[in-house]
Scaffold this active site. Structure first.
Site, PDB file in Angstrom:
ATOM      1  N   HIS A   1       7.004   4.108  12.321  1.00 35.08           N
ATOM      2  CA  HIS A   1       7.034   3.994  10.854  1.00 35.08           C
ATOM      3  C   HIS A   1       8.079   4.997  10.355  1.00 35.08           C
ATOM      4  CE1 HIS A   1       4.533   3.862   6.932  1.00 35.08           C
ATOM      5  NE2 HIS A   1       5.432   4.803   6.702  1.00 35.08           N
TER       6      HIS A   1
ATOM      7  N   ARG B   1       0.840  -1.207   0.000  1.00 33.93           N
ATOM      8  CA  ARG B   1       0.000   0.000   0.000  1.00 33.93           C
ATOM      9  C   ARG B   1       0.875   1.258   0.000  1.00 33.93           C
ATOM     10  NH1 ARG B   1      -0.923   4.938   2.194  1.00 33.93           N
ATOM     11  NH2 ARG B   1      -0.414   4.120   4.244  1.00 33.93           N
TER      12      ARG B   1
ATOM     13  N   CYS C   1       6.997   9.694  -0.539  1.00 33.49           N
ATOM     14  CA  CYS C   1       5.901  10.595  -0.225  1.00 33.49           C
ATOM     15  C   CYS C   1       5.772  11.528  -1.416  1.00 33.49           C
ATOM     16  CB  CYS C   1       6.194  11.385   1.047  1.00 33.49           C
ATOM     17  SG  CYS C   1       5.010  12.712   1.335  1.00 33.49           S
TER      18      CYS C   1
HETATM   19 ZN    ZN Z   1       5.621   5.404   4.744  1.00 42.41          ZN
END
Ligand code: ZN
Length: 307
Positions: A205, A13, A238
């Site tokens: 994370h 994901r 990102c």
């Molecule tokens: Zn990440």
């Protein structure tokens, strides 16, 4: 041994949604199954974002249906809003990931909501999940730095974390979405959170953008954390942050944790196969720093005829 550590695989994901090549449903399933074969028991398999906004995650309902649950692996799907939660439930999701924000601008860019609106939606999803007996993992995005606002006030993260833990989050995962954190900063924030909530429901994370991913995992380990998100072959990034090149690679995280005596349940040889597959399917996944070393180890044991 140091006891168990959870490695929560987010490549299918968080990783794939930032890769330029969009995989087919079959390819996504092949990747998920190879991760499962390596022993990963928590896998984020997709998201119920709008397929227009995130084309790589279109068809997550079919991915979940074909995975079919019931086995030892928990498949989780990201839900950006209450509507997404409904779709995830229709597809049979038993675990969902909700994103909380520590920055107003990031919430605006990611889900076009104000922080207050995002919190209200998150609270509503948690309420529904509790009602339905669905696990809800909350990930606090940009907890250490925001591509738009710069440094993030740790007090904001502490407040957001407390709100979501009180609202019933099964796990609260603090995310360095753009790879801005350093180990000292991680230690300070995580110790503060562990003091308030204990370590069991917390996770971390990290992104390896500036080569501090493993150092940050180590700092969080020292503060008591035993849940780490990572992404096979370092998939992802990102979309809003220049050079935010990807999550910590699962092969790197597992190698370090295992060598330090933590039990991840992962077979490194099979993990290498999953990492190679991730690179073959996307064409761009860099692979963890551990990958070539692991390849050498696997080759050497094959020559010796050991299993
Ligand atoms: Zn990440």
């Amino acid at each position: 041994m140091n006891g168990p550590a959870v490695v929560n695989e987010v490549g299918p994901r968080d990783g794939l949604q930032s890769e330029s090549r969009i995989l087919s449903i079959d390819e996504r399933l092949e990747l998920i199954r190879s991760l499962e074969a390596a022993g990963l028991r928590r896998i984020e398999v997709g998201s119920f974002s709008s397929p227009r906004a995130v084309p790589a995650m279109a068809g997550t309902d079919r991915v979940l249906e074909r995975l079919n649950g019931g086995g030892p692996t928990t498949y989780t799907a990201m839900v950006p809003n209450v509507k997404g939660y409904g779709l995830a439930r229709e597809a049979g999701a038993e675990s969902v990931t909700v994103i909380a924000y520590a920055s107003e601008t990031m919430a605006g860019r990611n889900v076009r909501m104000t922080l207050a609106e995002a919190d209200r939606a998150g609270g509503e999803i948690l309420r529904l999940a509790a009602q339905d007996g669905v696990e809800a993992i909350v990930i606090v995005a940009v907890a250490f730095g925001c591509p738009f606002e710069g440094a993030v006030d740790p007090g904001v993260v502490v407040d957001v974390a407390a709100r979501y833990i009180d609202a019933g989050a099964s796990q609260l995962v603090v995310a360095d979405t753009i790879g801005a954190a350093d180990p000292a900063q991680v230690g300070r924030l995580i110790r503060r959170l562990v003091e308030q909530h204990g370590p069991e429901r917390l996770g971390c994370h990290f992104h390896d953008t500036r080569a501090m991913g493993l150092a940050n995992i180590y700092a969080a380990l020292e503060a008591g954390i035993r849940w780490f998100d990572s992404s096979i072959a370092g998939l992802g990034g990102c979309p809003f942050a220049t050079g935010a090149s990807g999550n910590v690679a699962t092969e790197d995280a597992v190698m370090m944790l295992e060598q330090m005596g933590y039990d991840t349940g992962v077979d490194l040889k099979r993990l290498l196969a999953a990492s190679d597959l991730a690179t073959r399917l996307t064409g761009t996944a860099p692979g963890g720093r551990a990958r070539e070393w692991l390849r050498g180890q696997v080759g050497a044991s094959a020559m010796r005829g050991s299993p």
